[in-house]
Design an enzyme around this catalytic site. Structure first.
Site, short mmCIF file in Angstrom:
data_model
loop_
_atom_site.label_atom_id
_atom_site.label_comp_id
_atom_site.label_asym_id
_atom_site.label_seq_id
_atom_site.Cartn_x
_atom_site.Cartn_y
_atom_site.Cartn_z
N ASP A 38 0.82 -1.21 0.00
CA ASP A 38 0.00 0.00 0.00
C ASP A 38 0.86 1.26 0.00
OD1 ASP A 38 -2.67 1.35 0.49
OD2 ASP A 38 -1.61 1.98 2.29
N GLU A 98 1.19 -0.51 -5.17
CA GLU A 98 0.24 0.57 -5.42
C GLU A 98 1.08 1.85 -5.44
OE1 GLU A 98 -3.39 3.20 -3.58
OE2 GLU A 98 -1.79 2.36 -2.35
#
Length: 632
Positions: free
Chosen positions: A309, A362
């Site tokens: 993330d 990401e």
């Protein structure tokens, strides 16, 4: 009797050097047996916690009425440890640390493998008794032998707590794999399952990096879910959050009264956007903590991939910071060299250690070499989310159809950089929350246009180079934004329009699985050729996908509300092309017009003109057509 439960300073040397990739085996709580000279083997639990700046450390728990037993420093380390006889699995505990100023504070164990259900925050002694079956061994062997870049990867992103609210890991193991398999997805991506106190963070503010969320069950219950997904042929991707952690005073922050896991300087150690701390990526013990954590989920829970993330927030020292609010690196630049080193270390280690594992970033910037191997000076990820494609396409479909002709390059621009990285095309949870609207409600005008456009968009997405990711609820086009508090609107999935979208997703996954042209060369320019990239007058895009053995699939998408009854195209081979998908089919709640039921015949053009064959086909309004070349 061994007061440290067989733990020595030598055992912790790798931890302090940043090279311990299984630090959870040494720190945290472990049920171990020690030898007593009189009684022989005696069972108990060893507690070990890194707190080098604490003046005194105790372990408190339900075994000592939360009164505290003093721990001692393991010689040659900053780790406090104590073995306590009779303490076993299920015991709740915390650490109580005295700071240098004499104040005391209770802390959860950073390495706890199980934790209390919030609002409780005690750690729990845990040892797994899960027996991975023989079928799981076959899964891991198959994973190791699979070339993921040339394989189908259709990902269903799930928030476990709100997919069907109230289900435990064990109940999810009975329902989720069957649904995902029926839909035809190859993978699920689970939003963070690590322990977190605030449900509204969706798991992205982690307080227990080694402990699965106890709201849904035990760590072994989560293992049952992973194994059930594997049994149906579904890979498991897990969101991993090394970029930041919350400031809860009982968790990692200021752990021993000092900035231990984070930087002391708020210009380096705090993430302003999320009100969280940032790990001190250059500290050896933090490196051991994070690389061990990544390996822990892959090794101990058989997770097949980690999606990391907020990578951009790790890469740049000035990420979302005001001028003067950040500290340059040693060369005066904005790149976070310590975070870059950590990411390379984690990726390289996991790829070497766990065959077939996938690391996914990401990453929302144009940082060079995210999916390039580390030995080529890349970050070493396997895939990167294509955030540019996502932003451009969602902006395009949100426009009035009449205005799309003036923004045609919103959809063609992605091909400029399509092969600079190995991409996943994400329509994730982030796109259907916080006022952004659901996928259906991003599209203007009436329901006919909304559903037809969404069908066309998904068809375009599934045929475009890259792997696909779709967040739960968007496969049946629920109208409201997603909320973790209420879950999905399952009651609409059988209604006209909604069911059509779901049937389309299922059918596209089936077609994709049967046609390597739609996935095999996702990461190679050889797999894609434009038929017509410039037909802005019709809001129409057409291209051909190819496989290594020469299979061809032509894809035409019309984002205009006007049908094209005889649309001229040039196809790379003459002969018969069979329609394998038409989003206006009644199977998908279209009206059944403008189909190509008898296929399309492509005829060789005049000699010398070009090598492609001419054909005409029907293209429905706000619709998409896929054609497979069948014969010369």
């Amino acid at each position: 009797m061994d007061k440290f439960g067989n733990l020595t300073g030598w055992d912790l040397e790798g931890f302090h050097c940043g090279g311990d990739t299984e630090a959870w085996r040494r720190l945290g709580s472990h049920v171990v047996t020690v030898d007593d000279p009189v009684r022989g083997p005696v069972r108990g639990t060893r507690f070990a916690v890194w707190a080098p700046n604490a003046a005194r450390v105790q372990v408190i728990g339900d075994f000592n009425w939360w009164q505290g037993d003093d721990m001692e420093i393991v010689p040659g380390s900053g780790v406090w440890a104590l073995w306590v006889e009779g303490v076993d699995v299920g015991t709740q505990y915390k650490y109580k640390l005295q700071h240098s100023d004499g104040t005391w504070q209770e802390k959860a164990d950073p390495y706890a493998r199980f934790a209390d259900i919030p609002p409780g925050n005690a750690s729990i002694v845990w040892e797994s008794t899960h027996d991975w079956g023989e079928q799981e061994s076959r899964w891991l062997q198959q994973r190791a032998e699979t070339n993921v870049y040339e394989s189908q990867m259709s990902i269903y992103e799930v928030h476990l707590g709100s997919w069907r609210p109230g289900l435990s890991y064990l109940e999810l193991a009975e329902q989720l794999p069957a649904y995902v398999k029926w839909q035809g997805y190859t993978h699920v991506e689970l939003m963070p399952v690590m322990a977190h106190p605030f449900p509204g963070s969706w798991g992205y503010q982690v307080t227990g990096y080694y402990a699965p969320d106890a709201r849904l069950g035990t760590p072994d219950d989560f293992r049952v879910l992973v194994e059930a997904l594997h049994a149906e042929g579904i890979g498991v991707i897990l969101d991993w959050v090394p970029g930041h952690f919350p400031k809860d005073d009982w968790a990692l922050g200021r752990f021993d009264g000092t900035a231990l896991y984070e930087h002391a300087d708020p210009r380096q150690g705090e993430q302003l956007d999320w009100g969280t701390y940032v790990f001190n990526f250059g500290r050896n013990e933090v490196k051991s903590f994070l690389v061990s954590n990544a390996l822990y989920w892959v090794q101990q829970f058989h997770v097949d991939a980690l999606r990391v993330d907020a990578v951009a927030s790790m890469l740049y020292l000035d990420y979302s910071r005001p001028e003067g609010g950040w500290v340059p690196n040693q060369f005066g630049g904005r790149e976070n060299l310590e975070a870059i080193d950590l990411l390379r270390y984690v990726n390289k280690h996991l790829y070497e250690r766990e065959p077939g594992v996938i690391m996914i970033a990401e990453e929302s910037t144009s940082f060079d070499g995210v999916t390039r191997p580390t030995n080529w000076n890349g970050l070493g990820f396997g895939f990167k989310w294509n955030m540019g494609w996502m932003n451009d396409t969602l902006r395009y479909i949100s426009r009035d159809p009449f205005h799309r002709q003036y923004h045609h390059d919103d959809l063609t621009f992605a091909m400029v950089y399509a092969y600079s990285e190995n991409f996943i095309l994400p329509i994730s949870h982030d796109e259907v929350v916080h006022g952004k609207g659901s996928m259906l409600n991003k599209i203007p005008q009436d329901d006919w246009r909304k559903f037809a456009t969404l069908r066309a968009f998904y068809s375009y997405m599934w045929s475009f180079p890259g792997k696909q990711l779709l967040f739960m609820g968007q496969e049946f086009a629920q109208r409201p934004e997603w909320s973790e508090a209420t879950g999905l609107e399952w009651w609409v999935d059988s209604l006209h329009g909604h069911n059509g979208i779901r049937q389309l997703i299922r059918r596209m996954n089936e077609i994709q699985a049967d046609h390597p042209a739609l996935y095999e060369l996702d990461c190679s320019p050889a797999g894609f050729t434009w038929i017509n990239a410039d037909d802005s007058a019709h809001n129409t895009y057409s291209y051909v996908r190819a496989s290594r053995d020469g299979q061809l699939v032509a894809c035409v998408t019309n984002f205009s509300p006007n049908p094209i009854a005889i649309y001229p195209v040039r196809l790379p081979r003459p002969g018969r092309w069979v329609e394998i998908l038409n989003t206006n089919s009644t199977d998908f709640d279209g009206n059944g017009d403008y189909l190509n039921s008898n296929g399309v015949l492509a005829s060789p053009t005049v000699a010398g003109a070009d090598e492609w064959a001419a054909a005409c086909l029907n293209v429905p309004p706000l619709g998409s057509v896929w054609l497979r070349h069948e014969s010369e």
